[in-house]
Design a protein around this motif. Structure first.
Motif, mmCIF file in Angstrom:
data_model
loop_
_atom_site.group_PDB
_atom_site.id
_atom_site.type_symbol
_atom_site.label_atom_id
_atom_site.label_comp_id
_atom_site.label_asym_id
_atom_site.label_seq_id
_atom_site.Cartn_x
_atom_site.Cartn_y
_atom_site.Cartn_z
ATOM 1 N N UNK A 7 37.132 3.002 -62.728
ATOM 2 C CA UNK A 7 38.336 2.599 -62.015
ATOM 3 C C UNK A 7 37.865 1.946 -60.716
ATOM 4 N N UNK A 8 38.036 0.637 -60.601
ATOM 5 C CA UNK A 8 37.481 -0.091 -59.465
ATOM 6 C C UNK A 8 38.480 -0.301 -58.331
ATOM 7 N N UNK A 9 39.759 -0.122 -58.626
ATOM 8 C CA UNK A 9 40.827 -0.236 -57.633
ATOM 9 C C UNK A 9 42.063 0.398 -58.244
ATOM 10 N N UNK A 10 43.084 0.712 -57.444
ATOM 11 C CA UNK A 10 44.297 1.299 -58.025
ATOM 12 C C UNK A 10 44.870 0.432 -59.149
ATOM 13 N N UNK A 11 44.985 1.026 -60.333
ATOM 14 C CA UNK A 11 45.535 0.325 -61.477
ATOM 15 C C UNK A 11 44.560 -0.573 -62.217
ATOM 16 N N UNK A 12 43.287 -0.592 -61.810
ATOM 17 C CA UNK A 12 42.300 -1.491 -62.419
ATOM 18 C C UNK A 12 41.194 -0.686 -63.088
ATOM 19 N N UNK A 13 41.070 -0.832 -64.408
ATOM 20 C CA UNK A 13 39.986 -0.212 -65.179
ATOM 21 C C UNK A 13 39.101 -1.317 -65.727
ATOM 22 N N UNK A 304 37.428 -2.806 -75.682
ATOM 23 C CA UNK A 304 38.832 -3.017 -75.310
ATOM 24 C C UNK A 304 39.368 -1.900 -74.408
ATOM 25 N N UNK A 305 38.471 -1.181 -73.748
ATOM 26 C CA UNK A 305 38.907 -0.080 -72.875
ATOM 27 C C UNK A 305 39.924 -0.528 -71.818
ATOM 28 N N UNK A 306 39.770 -1.704 -71.172
ATOM 29 C CA UNK A 306 40.798 -2.113 -70.204
ATOM 30 C C UNK A 306 42.190 -2.205 -70.825
ATOM 31 N N UNK A 307 42.266 -2.653 -72.087
ATOM 32 C CA UNK A 307 43.565 -2.714 -72.762
ATOM 33 C C UNK A 307 44.117 -1.319 -73.014
ATOM 34 N N UNK A 308 43.240 -0.358 -73.279
ATOM 35 C CA UNK A 308 43.681 1.023 -73.478
ATOM 36 C C UNK A 308 44.337 1.560 -72.213
ATOM 37 N N UNK A 309 43.744 1.264 -71.064
ATOM 38 C CA UNK A 309 44.315 1.753 -69.807
ATOM 39 C C UNK A 309 45.581 0.995 -69.432
ATOM 40 N N UNK A 317 56.607 7.143 -73.721
ATOM 41 C CA UNK A 317 56.598 8.553 -74.137
ATOM 42 C C UNK A 317 55.925 8.791 -75.480
ATOM 43 N N UNK A 318 55.863 7.775 -76.328
ATOM 44 C CA UNK A 318 55.222 7.947 -77.628
ATOM 45 C C UNK A 318 53.704 7.818 -77.554
ATOM 46 N N UNK A 319 53.170 7.477 -76.373
ATOM 47 C CA UNK A 319 51.723 7.388 -76.197
ATOM 48 C C UNK A 319 51.173 8.755 -75.814
ATOM 49 N N UNK A 320 50.264 9.269 -76.633
ATOM 50 C CA UNK A 320 49.603 10.539 -76.333
ATOM 51 C C UNK A 320 48.101 10.269 -76.185
ATOM 52 N N UNK A 321 47.299 10.694 -77.147
ATOM 53 C CA UNK A 321 45.864 10.526 -77.016
ATOM 54 C C UNK A 321 45.413 9.120 -77.347
ATOM 55 N N UNK A 322 44.560 8.558 -76.502
ATOM 56 C CA UNK A 322 43.952 7.251 -76.750
ATOM 57 C C UNK A 322 42.466 7.470 -76.994
ATOM 58 N N UNK A 323 42.000 7.049 -78.162
ATOM 59 C CA UNK A 323 40.603 7.252 -78.556
ATOM 60 C C UNK A 323 39.831 5.966 -78.334
ATOM 61 N N UNK A 324 38.680 6.081 -77.673
ATOM 62 C CA UNK A 324 37.739 4.960 -77.582
ATOM 63 C C UNK A 324 36.649 5.173 -78.632
ATOM 64 N N UNK A 325 36.466 4.180 -79.492
ATOM 65 C CA UNK A 325 35.460 4.239 -80.548
ATOM 66 C C UNK A 325 34.205 3.501 -80.042
ATOM 67 N N UNK A 326 33.100 4.245 -79.924
ATOM 68 C CA UNK A 326 31.867 3.690 -79.383
ATOM 69 C C UNK A 326 30.843 3.364 -80.469
ATOM 70 N N UNK A 327 31.171 3.625 -81.727
ATOM 71 C CA UNK A 327 30.212 3.369 -82.810
ATOM 72 C C UNK A 327 29.962 1.873 -82.937
ATOM 73 N N UNK A 328 28.708 1.506 -83.179
ATOM 74 C CA UNK A 328 28.347 0.094 -83.333
ATOM 75 C C UNK A 328 28.851 -0.442 -84.675
#
Length: 328
Positions: A7-13, A304-309, A317-328
């Protein structure tokens, strides 16, 4: 080159690149497989909400499943290819201490295992309530922490185990995960709670919302001499509490249940270490006694982590867990 979410600034991932870490003799070098974005805490720190550090730039995340790619010369009991759960920030490669790592059972999927840390947060709050078999427990909030807390309460003997929320989709998920009843917090819900509790009120209320107004609502829900567990990290102040009326006269016990309030070593009744809880969580997930089906609502490649944030800050309200997949 290594990559980490910051997180580099408020609201910025952003994705930040750095040199690859070196494995010290007393460490394991691990490669990320999957990590879970904690929707409440990470959103709060990303946006700089009340009761957060607001110290940018900062790392993000604390719930990673990874595989061992190198074992330090002084480390025993681990081998290359082993999967582990480790509470570190979202990143591709990390050097970690083995005492902070927990083996992931072979028959447990990585996407399920990466809920280990949030499940342990919920567990320590439920432990502190000291639920007795047959006591009614109402959990406020059907986010990830609330849905896990409801399941832990039920495993501890809660009868009934209730979930309260304002979103119908989340309430339906609570029913699918075993809640005895899932109720909208509006209208005649207090009468419905009484009917489910044999005309009384639940002895335990667990607030998993982090909303000051929910804490105030809890005083109307809970029985005299009950225990109110403050599990969610509250963002804001509660100014309309009458402590004589709401706490003193009712014999209420308020329990602060932040995950940091744990023993460093040696578990005891109601107060287990983080390592012991992590081991138990993974065993319960592997055995199907704790369920996370439906808790992962979004999946993103690590690139696509910035898009996840961005999805997280929108607060659907329908957003719960967000998974980041790191597998190559």
């Amino acid at each position: 080159m290594n990559t980490q979410v910051r997180f580099t600034a408020p609201g910025v991932a952003e994705l930040v690149h750095s040199d690859l870490p070196v494995c010290a003799p007393n460490q394991l070098l691990v490669r990320a497989v999957a990590s879970l974005i904690s929707p409440g805490t990470e959103r709060a720190f990303l946006l700089g909400l009340e009761n957060t550090a607001r110290n940018y730039p900062m790392g993000a995340g604390y719930s990673m499943v990874a595989e061992v790619i190198e074992v330090g010369a002084e480390v025993s009991g681990w081998a290359e290819g082993d999967r582990l759960a480790v509470p570190i920030e979202h990143q591709r490669i990390a050097a970690v201490r083995p005492q902070h790592c927990t083996p992931v059972p072979d028959d447990l999927a990585s996407e399920q295992a990466c809920f280990f840390f949030m499940a342990a947060i919920a567990l320590q709050g439920v432990r502190k309530a000291r639920i007795e078999l047959g006591e009614g427990v109402a959990t406020l909030g059907a986010g990830i922490i609330g849905l896990l807390a409801m399941q832990w309460a039920k495993l501890n003997g809660a009868v009934p185990a209730l979930t309260l929320d304002v979103d119908d989709t989340r309430l339906e998920l609570a029913r699918n995960l075993g809640a005895d009843a899932a109720l909208q917090m509006q209208g005649d819900y207090l009468d419905r709670i009484a009917a489910l509790c044999d005309g009384g009120k639940p002895q335990v209320v667990v607030d998993a919302t982090g909303h000051p107004a929910a804490v105030t609502s809890a005083f109307d829900i809970i029985a005299h001499h009950g225990r109110l567990v403050l599990l969610g990290s509250t963002r804001g102040n509660t100014s309309d509490v009458n402590f004589y009326r709401d706490v003193h006269k009712t014999g209420l016990t308020l329990i602060g249940a932040h995950n940091s309030v744990r023993p460093v070593a040696d578990s005891s009744p109601g107060y287990w270490t983080l390592a012991d809880d992590h081991r138990l969580v993974l065993r319960c997930l592997a055995a199907g006694r704790l369920r996370v089906a439906g808790l992962a609502t979004h999946r993103f490649a690590w690139e696509d982590a910035p898009a996840a944030y961005a999805e997280l800050t929108a607060w659907n309200p329908e957003t719960l867990g967000l998974i980041l997949n790191w597998a190559d």
